[in-house]
Design an enzyme around this catalytic site. Structure first.
Site, PDB file in Angstrom:
ATOM      1  N   CYS A 228      -0.512  -4.488   7.905  1.00 30.55           N
ATOM      2  CA  CYS A 228       0.529  -3.558   7.512  1.00 30.55           C
ATOM      3  C   CYS A 228      -0.195  -2.156   7.912  1.00 30.55           C
ATOM      4  O   CYS A 228      -1.453  -1.949   8.165  1.00 30.55           O
ATOM      5  CB  CYS A 228       0.592  -3.698   5.928  1.00 30.55           C
ATOM      6  SG  CYS A 228       1.325  -2.234   5.138  1.00 30.55           S
TER       7      CYS A 228
ATOM      8  N   GLU B   5      -3.470  -1.395   6.299  1.00 26.36           N
ATOM      9  CA  GLU B   5      -4.755  -1.913   6.987  1.00 26.36           C
ATOM     10  C   GLU B   5      -5.099  -0.820   8.110  1.00 26.36           C
ATOM     11  O   GLU B   5      -6.494  -0.672   8.211  1.00 26.36           O
ATOM     12  CB  GLU B   5      -4.810  -3.375   7.351  1.00 26.36           C
ATOM     13  CG  GLU B   5      -5.084  -4.327   6.338  1.00 26.36           C
ATOM     14  CD  GLU B   5      -4.003  -4.782   5.718  1.00 26.36           C
ATOM     15  OE1 GLU B   5      -2.878  -4.503   5.861  1.00 26.36           O
ATOM     16  OE2 GLU B   5      -4.313  -5.127   4.405  1.00 26.36           O
ATOM     17  N   MET B   6      -4.185  -0.481   8.822  1.00 26.44           N
ATOM     18  CA  MET B   6      -4.432   0.174   9.965  1.00 26.44           C
ATOM     19  C   MET B   6      -5.219   1.608   9.563  1.00 26.44           C
ATOM     20  O   MET B   6      -6.126   2.141  10.157  1.00 26.44           O
ATOM     21  CB  MET B   6      -3.293   0.516  10.759  1.00 26.44           C
ATOM     22  CG  MET B   6      -2.690  -0.624  11.355  1.00 26.44           C
ATOM     23  SD  MET B   6      -3.581  -1.441  12.512  1.00 26.44           S
ATOM     24  CE  MET B   6      -3.717  -0.112  13.835  1.00 26.44           C
ATOM     25  N   LYS B   7      -4.540   2.288   8.296  1.00 27.66           N
ATOM     26  CA  LYS B   7      -5.116   3.425   7.950  1.00 27.66           C
ATOM     27  C   LYS B   7      -6.371   3.278   7.309  1.00 27.66           C
ATOM     28  O   LYS B   7      -7.478   3.942   7.469  1.00 27.66           O
ATOM     29  CB  LYS B   7      -4.188   3.803   6.586  1.00 27.66           C
ATOM     30  CG  LYS B   7      -2.932   4.610   7.207  1.00 27.66           C
ATOM     31  CD  LYS B   7      -2.366   5.224   5.773  1.00 27.66           C
ATOM     32  CE  LYS B   7      -1.215   6.221   6.356  1.00 27.66           C
ATOM     33  NZ  LYS B   7      -1.659   7.499   6.201  1.00 27.66           N
TER      34      LYS B   7
ATOM     35  N   HIS C 238      -3.334  -7.868   2.878  1.00 26.73           N
ATOM     36  CA  HIS C 238      -2.323  -7.871   1.666  1.00 26.73           C
ATOM     37  C   HIS C 238      -1.125  -8.332   1.628  1.00 26.73           C
ATOM     38  O   HIS C 238      -0.076  -8.015   0.700  1.00 26.73           O
ATOM     39  CB  HIS C 238      -2.576  -6.419   0.786  1.00 26.73           C
ATOM     40  CG  HIS C 238      -1.965  -5.692   1.406  1.00 26.73           C
ATOM     41  ND1 HIS C 238      -2.199  -4.826   2.767  1.00 26.73           N
ATOM     42  CD2 HIS C 238      -0.449  -5.037   1.255  1.00 26.73           C
ATOM     43  CE1 HIS C 238      -1.298  -4.243   3.201  1.00 26.73           C
ATOM     44  NE2 HIS C 238      -0.316  -4.087   2.483  1.00 26.73           N
TER      45      HIS C 238
ATOM     46  N   CYS D 213       1.028  -8.952 -14.561  1.00 25.85           N
ATOM     47  CA  CYS D 213       0.325  -9.593 -15.742  1.00 25.85           C
ATOM     48  C   CYS D 213       1.330  -9.976 -16.726  1.00 25.85           C
ATOM     49  O   CYS D 213       1.139 -11.042 -17.504  1.00 25.85           O
ATOM     50  CB  CYS D 213      -0.858  -8.702 -16.247  1.00 25.85           C
ATOM     51  SG  CYS D 213      -0.176  -7.700 -17.521  1.00 25.85           S
TER      52      CYS D 213
ATOM     53  N   CYS E 245       1.028  -6.007 -19.895  1.00 22.17           N
ATOM     54  CA  CYS E 245       0.858  -4.494 -20.053  1.00 22.17           C
ATOM     55  C   CYS E 245       1.933  -3.673 -20.189  1.00 22.17           C
ATOM     56  O   CYS E 245       2.916  -4.144 -20.395  1.00 22.17           O
ATOM     57  CB  CYS E 245      -0.208  -4.134 -18.914  1.00 22.17           C
ATOM     58  SG  CYS E 245       0.973  -3.918 -17.486  1.00 22.17           S
TER      59      CYS E 245
ATOM     60  N   CYS F  52       4.488  -3.716 -17.575  1.00 19.60           N
ATOM     61  CA  CYS F  52       5.072  -4.880 -17.340  1.00 19.60           C
ATOM     62  C   CYS F  52       6.019  -5.321 -18.440  1.00 19.60           C
ATOM     63  O   CYS F  52       7.138  -5.844 -18.106  1.00 19.60           O
ATOM     64  CB  CYS F  52       3.976  -6.068 -17.487  1.00 19.60           C
ATOM     65  SG  CYS F  52       3.129  -6.275 -15.862  1.00 19.60           S
TER      66      CYS F  52
ATOM     67  N   CYS G  31       1.856  -2.533 -12.872  1.00 20.34           N
ATOM     68  CA  CYS G  31       0.841  -3.277 -13.651  1.00 20.34           C
ATOM     69  C   CYS G  31      -0.451  -2.899 -13.803  1.00 20.34           C
ATOM     70  O   CYS G  31      -0.969  -2.597 -12.746  1.00 20.34           O
ATOM     71  CB  CYS G  31       1.028  -4.976 -13.102  1.00 20.34           C
ATOM     72  SG  CYS G  31      -0.107  -5.941 -13.895  1.00 20.34           S
TER      73      CYS G  31
ATOM     74  N   CYS H 130       5.023  -7.588   1.090  1.00 18.76           N
ATOM     75  CA  CYS H 130       4.571  -6.140   1.172  1.00 18.76           C
ATOM     76  C   CYS H 130       5.855  -5.315   1.859  1.00 18.76           C
ATOM     77  O   CYS H 130       6.686  -4.803   1.310  1.00 18.76           O
ATOM     78  CB  CYS H 130       3.369  -5.747   1.712  1.00 18.76           C
ATOM     79  SG  CYS H 130       2.871  -4.046   1.668  1.00 18.76           S
TER      80      CYS H 130
HETATM   81  P1  NAD Z   1       3.527   1.824  10.871  1.00 17.07           P
HETATM   82  O1  NAD Z   1       2.313   2.400  11.276  1.00 17.07           O
HETATM   83  O2  NAD Z   1       3.977   0.304  11.641  1.00 17.07           O
HETATM   84  O3  NAD Z   1       4.888   2.740  11.283  1.00 17.07           O
HETATM   85  C1  NAD Z   1       4.743   4.060  11.143  1.00 17.07           C
HETATM   86  C2  NAD Z   1       5.577   4.908  12.028  1.00 17.07           C
HETATM   87  O4  NAD Z   1       5.794   6.172  12.037  1.00 17.07           O
HETATM   88  C3  NAD Z   1       5.353   4.409  13.483  1.00 17.07           C
HETATM   89  O5  NAD Z   1       6.625   3.837  13.996  1.00 17.07           O
HETATM   90  C4  NAD Z   1       5.159   5.994  14.186  1.00 17.07           C
HETATM   91  O6  NAD Z   1       5.464   6.124  15.392  1.00 17.07           O
HETATM   92  C5  NAD Z   1       5.730   6.855  13.141  1.00 17.07           C
HETATM   93  N1  NAD Z   1       5.205   8.264  13.032  1.00 17.07           N
HETATM   94  C6  NAD Z   1       3.958   8.290  12.869  1.00 17.07           C
HETATM   95  N2  NAD Z   1       3.766   9.990  13.095  1.00 17.07           N
HETATM   96  C7  NAD Z   1       5.133  10.353  12.995  1.00 17.07           C
HETATM   97  C8  NAD Z   1       5.352  11.511  12.742  1.00 17.07           C
HETATM   98  N3  NAD Z   1       4.706  12.738  12.725  1.00 17.07           N
HETATM   99  N4  NAD Z   1       6.926  11.633  12.807  1.00 17.07           N
HETATM  100  C9  NAD Z   1       7.782  10.755  12.809  1.00 17.07           C
HETATM  101  N5  NAD Z   1       7.359   9.500  13.153  1.00 17.07           N
HETATM  102  C10 NAD Z   1       5.843   9.242  12.933  1.00 17.07           C
HETATM  103  O7  NAD Z   1       3.424   1.525   9.363  1.00 17.07           O
HETATM  104  P2  NAD Z   1       4.208   0.681   8.320  1.00 17.07           P
HETATM  105  O8  NAD Z   1       3.430  -0.486   8.246  1.00 17.07           O
HETATM  106  O9  NAD Z   1       5.854   0.623   8.408  1.00 17.07           O
HETATM  107  O10 NAD Z   1       3.887   1.371   7.019  1.00 17.07           O
HETATM  108  C11 NAD Z   1       4.371   2.713   6.808  1.00 17.07           C
HETATM  109  C12 NAD Z   1       3.672   3.352   5.414  1.00 17.07           C
HETATM  110  O11 NAD Z   1       4.063   2.702   4.224  1.00 17.07           O
HETATM  111  C13 NAD Z   1       2.258   3.154   5.844  1.00 17.07           C
HETATM  112  O12 NAD Z   1       1.604   4.655   5.316  1.00 17.07           O
HETATM  113  C14 NAD Z   1       1.861   2.473   4.518  1.00 17.07           C
HETATM  114  O13 NAD Z   1       0.274   2.633   4.247  1.00 17.07           O
HETATM  115  C15 NAD Z   1       2.609   2.761   3.821  1.00 17.07           C
HETATM  116  N6  NAD Z   1       2.884   1.637   2.514  1.00 17.07           N
HETATM  117  C16 NAD Z   1       3.430   1.863   1.289  1.00 17.07           C
HETATM  118  C17 NAD Z   1       3.392   1.009   0.348  1.00 17.07           C
HETATM  119  C18 NAD Z   1       3.997   1.439  -1.232  1.00 17.07           C
HETATM  120  O14 NAD Z   1       3.816   0.309  -2.058  1.00 17.07           O
HETATM  121  N7  NAD Z   1       3.970   2.444  -1.265  1.00 17.07           N
HETATM  122  C19 NAD Z   1       3.447  -0.642   0.816  1.00 17.07           C
HETATM  123  C20 NAD Z   1       3.108  -0.930   2.244  1.00 17.07           C
HETATM  124  C21 NAD Z   1       2.978   0.191   2.920  1.00 17.07           C
HETATM  125 ZN    ZN Z   2       1.043  -5.770 -16.230  1.00 18.99          ZN
END
Ligand code: NAD
Ligand code: ZN
Length: 368
Positions: A46, A49-51, A69, A99, A102, A105, A113, A175
């Site tokens: 996801c 992980e890249m971040k 995850h 859970c 909490c 939940c 949670c 996710c």
């Molecule tokens: P991803 O890296 O596959 O996609 C990100 C996209 O954004 C890419 O297509 C990229 O080209 C584009 N991008 C980058 N910089 C840009 C800019 N300045 N302007 C326009 N587009 C731009 O990532 P993903 O797996 O789709 O996840 C997206 C985000 O969601 C991540 O930050 C991830 O951590 C987050 N996330 C949050 C939750 C949550 O529960 N809130 C859950 C999962 C993932």
């Molecule tokens: Zn809970």
């Protein structure tokens, strides 16, 4: 029935901050009370992980670690007192537990949670790890650690799903899909006939588009700096695609030019503080809602207070607002009833030992 057997299997370990994945043999201890050991069948990388691999703000001292995850598998064995799943059940791994006890939940409008905080320790709830490699304990990640052939999770992070569900598809409910789709439906509450803008077209952003479409939005404007993402975005429901780099003006002005009054709903699905500010400024002044889905951790947002004067709002969203276990089981049922389609989100399928190739594909944007 509980077991005392230690399982030896392969896992992808990151040994130090900023390191790459290394495939190693690990020992996976049996599940303790209220824990479940799972044979992972499908998992994915996801953006999170890249971040974690590259972003210093997200790096911590819990190494070596088994990340991952997003995944689904089959229960191998359960610890004492586990009542909601049994060996052989198909399950979704959840970074967001439920859970059931909490205050979050017990509140129907809340999904945060308290057990989510356990993930910050990178250990099980008794403060120990179930993984060992070369005699060293290995940290868990996200309550899940799906980059291992077997993992141990707290029962509250395990959702039982339909026995007929194809795990290699429905694992996305763990996710990416749920986060994006629910971000539109549950958090923004996108309305029929509305105009939406989605910033970032990875797997999560594409799922936001699907949610906007399902909610009846008539105009869905997809925004990304990688134009290779546009074809897929249109396939899942975007009505227009724009690249901020094609314009001299800031993207919020471009969106105002295109829509007249700004968009009703905007979504930041990148995790960049500057695009959060642009997404908020793209919303209609009177009632626009901007939802931050991208991970913004360890940085401050620099947003003009003036943007809120007229009535705009800015919201966060975790796991698309779904309660962990209830949401995952429901979305898998929806998939089985053909109410949702996950096929567009799967671009490549690789074995665990090719995980560093997956990282390279994701860096180039070829992997959703
Ligand atoms: P991803 O890296 O596959 O996609 C990100 C996209 O954004 C890419 O297509 C990229 O080209 C584009 N991008 C980058 N910089 C840009 C800019 N300045 N302007 C326009 N587009 C731009 O990532 P993903 O797996 O789709 O996840 C997206 C985000 O969601 C991540 O930050 C991830 O951590 C987050 N996330 C949050 C939750 C949550 O529960 N809130 C859950 C999962 C993932
Ligand atoms: Zn809970």
């Amino acid at each position: 029935m509980s077991t005392t057997k230690v399982i030896r299997c392969k896992a992808a370990i990151v040994w130090k901050p900023g390191g790459s994945f290394s495939i190693e043999e690990v020992e996976v201890a049996p599940p303790k009370a209220k824990e479940v050991r799972i044979k992972m069948v499908a998992t994915a990388l996801c953006g999170t992980e890249m971040k974690m691999l590259k972003d210093k703000n997200l790096q911590h001292q819990h190494y070596p670690i088994i990340m991952g995850h997003e995944g689904a598998g089959i229960v191998e064995s359960v610890g004492e007192g586990v009542s909601t799943v049994k060996a052989g059940d198909k399950v979704i791994a959840l970074f967001l537990p439920q859970c059931g006890e909490c205050t979050s939940c017990l509140n129907s409008a809340d999904n945060f949670c308290i057990k989510l905080k356990q993930a910050e320790t990178h250990l099980m709830s008794d403060g120990t790890s179930r993984f060992t490699c070369k005699g060293k304990p290995v940290y868990h990640f996200g309550n899940t650690s799906t980059f291992s052939e077997y993992t141990v999770m707290d029962e509250s992070s395990v959702a039982k799903i339909d026995a007929a569900a194809p795990l290699e598809k429905v694992f996305l409910v763990s996710c990416g899909f749920s986060t994006g789709y629910g971000g539109a439906i549950n958090t923004a509450k996108v309305t029929p006939g509305s105009t939406c803008a989605v910033f970032g077209l990875g797997g999560v952003g594409l799922s936001v588009i699907m949610g906007c479409k399902a909610a009846g939005a008539t105009r869905i404007i997809a925004v990304d700096i990688n134009k290779d993402k546009f074809e897929k975005a249109k396939e899942v429901g975007a009505t227009e695609c724009i690249n901020p780099q094609d314009y001299e003006k800031p993207i919020q002005e471009v969106l105002f030019d295109l829509t007249g009054d700004g968009v009703d709903f905007s979504f930041e699905v990148i995790g960049n503080p500057e695009t959060v500010a642009a997404a908020l400024a793209s919303c209609r002044e009177s009632h626009g809602v901007c939802v931050i889905i991208g991970l913004i951790i360890g940085v401050q947002l620099n947003i003009s207070g003036h943007l809120f004067f007229s009535g705009r709002s800015l919201k966060g969203s975790v796991y698309g607002g779904w309660k962990g276990r209830d949401g995952a089981s429901k979305l898998v049922s929806d998939y089985m009833a053909k109410k949702i389609n996950l096929d567009a989100l799967i671009t490549h399928s690789l074995n665990l030992d090719k995980i560093n190739e997956a990282v390279e594909l994701m860096k180039t944007g070829k992997w959703q």
